[in-house]
Design a protein around this motif. Structure first.
Motif, PDB file in Angstrom:
ATOM      1  N   SER A  78       0.822  -1.215   0.000  1.00  0.00           N
ATOM      2  CA  SER A  78       0.000   0.000   0.000  1.00  0.00           C
ATOM      3  C   SER A  78       0.856   1.267   0.000  1.00  0.00           C
ATOM      4  O   SER A  78       0.535   2.230  -0.704  1.00  0.00           O
ATOM      5  N   ASN A  99      -5.765   3.171   2.227  1.00  0.00           N
ATOM      6  CA  ASN A  99      -5.217   1.806   2.270  1.00  0.00           C
ATOM      7  C   ASN A  99      -3.982   1.750   3.173  1.00  0.00           C
ATOM      8  O   ASN A  99      -3.831   0.821   3.967  1.00  0.00           O
ATOM      9  N   GLU A 102      -5.106   2.092   6.822  1.00  0.00           N
ATOM     10  CA  GLU A 102      -5.706   0.847   7.306  1.00  0.00           C
ATOM     11  C   GLU A 102      -4.629  -0.183   7.657  1.00  0.00           C
ATOM     12  O   GLU A 102      -4.671  -0.807   8.720  1.00  0.00           O
ATOM     13  N   ASP A 103      -3.656  -0.339   6.779  1.00  0.00           N
ATOM     14  CA  ASP A 103      -2.567  -1.293   7.033  1.00  0.00           C
ATOM     15  C   ASP A 103      -1.725  -0.852   8.227  1.00  0.00           C
ATOM     16  O   ASP A 103      -1.359  -1.663   9.073  1.00  0.00           O
TER      17      ASP A 103
END
Length: 117
Positions: A78, A99, A102-103
């Motif tokens: 990401s 993204n 979130e990671d």
């Protein structure tokens, strides 16, 4: 009770490779704790919010490098996508940033769980 292997499984990292590189779980934990204290993600967030895309590129690139070194494979992917978009002067990067966030958040949560042990 979470161990380092479970921590890596939780955030989509490569446990076998990080153990091959760092050799002991104590070393892995040391660098995971340093990662948690690093402000790169916060600086990336701020730079994007302020539309400082050159700075955002540097922070995304740094995050990509650190996550590569720590075998955080999902974050590698990401952050690489965000880095490349910013490298090509794209400014509509909200989905790519989300993204990464979130990671990153998943990794931070896994590290917290590991710390609680």
């Amino acid at each position: 009770m979470m161990n380092v292997k479970e921590c890596y499984e939780m955030f989509g990292g490569n446990y076998e490779e990080i153990m091959r590189l760092l050799m002991t779980e104590a070393r892995v934990i040391k660098y995971l704790l340093k990662f948690r204290k690093d402000t790169c993600m916060q600086e990336l967030t701020k730079a994007l919010k302020e539309e400082r895309y050159e700075d955002a590129f540097r922070y995304a690139h740094t995050l990509k490098g650190v996550s590569t070194n720590l075998m955080m494979e999902r974050l590698v992917v990401s952050s690489c996508e965000l880095t490349e978009a910013l490298r090509h002067n794209e400014t509509d990067v909200e989905d790519l940033y989300n993204n990464v966030k979130e990671d990153y958040d998943l990794i931070i949560e896994a590290i917290r769980c590991l710390e609680e042990e």
